[in-house]
Design a protein around this motif. Sequence first.
Motif, short mmCIF file in Angstrom:
data_model
loop_
_atom_site.label_atom_id
_atom_site.label_comp_id
_atom_site.label_asym_id
_atom_site.label_seq_id
_atom_site.Cartn_x
_atom_site.Cartn_y
_atom_site.Cartn_z
N ALA A 82 0.91 -1.04 -0.05
CA ALA A 82 0.00 0.16 0.10
C ALA A 82 0.82 1.06 -0.06
O ALA A 82 1.94 1.31 0.32
CB ALA A 82 -0.91 0.02 1.18
N SER A 83 0.24 2.27 -0.40
CA SER A 83 1.08 3.68 -0.39
C SER A 83 1.85 4.18 0.72
O SER A 83 1.10 3.45 1.94
CB SER A 83 -0.18 4.61 -0.72
N ASN A 84 2.79 4.66 0.72
CA ASN A 84 3.50 4.85 2.18
C ASN A 84 3.37 6.10 2.96
O ASN A 84 4.20 6.73 3.29
CB ASN A 84 5.05 4.42 1.79
N GLY A 85 2.09 6.67 2.56
CA GLY A 85 1.71 7.72 3.39
C GLY A 85 2.11 9.01 2.53
O GLY A 85 2.89 9.24 1.72
N ASN A 86 1.21 10.04 2.86
CA ASN A 86 1.20 11.28 1.98
C ASN A 86 2.64 12.08 2.25
O ASN A 86 3.07 13.07 1.40
CB ASN A 86 -0.13 12.32 2.35
N GLY A 87 3.37 11.74 3.08
CA GLY A 87 4.76 12.34 3.46
C GLY A 87 5.85 12.22 2.13
O GLY A 87 6.63 12.57 2.47
N ASP A 88 5.27 11.03 1.66
CA ASP A 88 6.14 10.69 0.55
C ASP A 88 6.00 11.60 -0.54
O ASP A 88 6.80 11.50 -1.77
CB ASP A 88 5.61 9.09 -0.12
N VAL A 89 5.19 12.69 -0.47
CA VAL A 89 4.80 13.43 -1.73
C VAL A 89 6.06 14.25 -2.35
O VAL A 89 6.25 14.41 -3.40
CB VAL A 89 3.66 14.32 -1.42
N PHE A 90 6.98 14.48 -1.56
CA PHE A 90 8.26 15.32 -1.63
C PHE A 90 9.19 14.68 -2.50
O PHE A 90 9.64 14.80 -3.54
CB PHE A 90 8.89 16.03 -0.61
N ASN A 91 9.53 13.47 -1.79
CA ASN A 91 10.39 12.29 -2.72
C ASN A 91 9.76 12.11 -3.86
O ASN A 91 10.46 11.97 -4.99
CB ASN A 91 10.73 11.07 -2.03
#
Length: 423
Positions: free
Chosen positions: A209-218
């Motif tokens: 599953a997606s690894n969280g909205n904090g991955d947005v920057f990477n």
Amino acid sequence: MNSKNLCDATNILKKYHQEHLLYLYDMLSENKKEFLLNQILNTDFEHILALYKNSIKGDYFSFDTITPLEHLEKSDFSNSELNHYISIGENELQNEHYAVVTMAGGQGTRLGYKGPKGTYLLDLKPQKKSLFQIMCEDIKQANLKYDIIIPWYIMTSEENDTATKSFFEKNNYFDYPMNKIKFFKQKKLPLIDINGKLILKEPYMIKEASNGNGDVFNSMLENGIIEDLEKNNIKWIFFGGIDNVLLKNVDPLLLGLTIASNNEIASKSVFKEKALDKIAVYCRDMGKPSILYYENINLEISELKNSDGKYLYREANILAHLMSLNAVKKVSKVQLPYHRAFKKNTFVNAEGVKQVPEQPNTFKFEKFIFDAFSKFDDMLLLRVNPDEEFAPIKDFTSIYNPDTAKQKYENYHFGDASKIGKL
Ligand code: UTP
């Protein structure tokens, strides 16, 4: 080829005590066998199991380093001051320096809706509207007002990318100029059950599953979105979730205030009405902007007031963030920490039967966007009116349910609230 891969995969699984992932292997077709083996060989078991083990210890939390984060309220300003800041923001919008990122890569497990959450239809009159349409209409309104076309970036996940794109296609991109919409996929991680075991989505597929909205920057960096922003001469990026039907994607006041105060990042908050509501609030940790999770907030902390009688820790996070391009570039090279969330996920058991749990059954590891704030010395925080800007859809049982969201949406757009406070 498969036999070498099978041997390698078996050894890996033995090392990490995950042998169950091959229990159904013999009944698979050759293609599916190959798929599963490749997935096992490409999974970083060391990483995911380290996250799991570390998370069992729990996050150490001490209130000693926590102080309040100051915030602004519209009522702090006179009309002429408001107009001044709004015109700074509007100027930047008209110069086409502004882009929107919608984070729509979440699983939406609490809502339990099949399909990307952005495709969920809110039961509005005269016609239902999907959350994507609602978001699109909000941005289009600003386009119309300022005679611009704001570049719109939508973060999806492996799980919902195809379905999201075909939904947009089917709906003719809600008449948004297609060349101004870009989708990018965030990363994913396997899920782990309460016994520390990875689970299967299908007999031939590990569930990720997606690894969280904090991955947005990477993810923005890795998918060339930052390059695209630079090419388009964008200076400010607004980040919002998909599930707040009153989200204001384009707010000249927030933009103007942020520019005028020389901040690189800004957020909006709403006043947390009930001391123990399950919502995180803004604070400083060791002087840096941060978030206080509701798990760490007790009644005493929540009731703390300053000498003016104002609450210190009641500015709730509503996932509405503004960042300069420089700030985004800075955090795109940083690895934010992972947090553990306990969620409901269907899985295939050792007999090959799909199981739909009634209760949360798996740990998901997620980065949170607000962990990026501690990389900055300061931020601007603007408290807004929840009747105008906060109506999230999370589930059917809490206050953040579709009926309440619909009511708030209709009241804001067509009811009494539509006559006030719309800037
Ligand atoms: P939530 O934290 O509410 O998570 O996301 P969720 O996945 O939508 O729902 P639950 O917790 O499983 O029920 C807040 C916002 O962050 C986005 C979501 O799409 C939503 O807009 N998000 C969340 C991502 O983009 N990626 C993620 O990995 C997680």
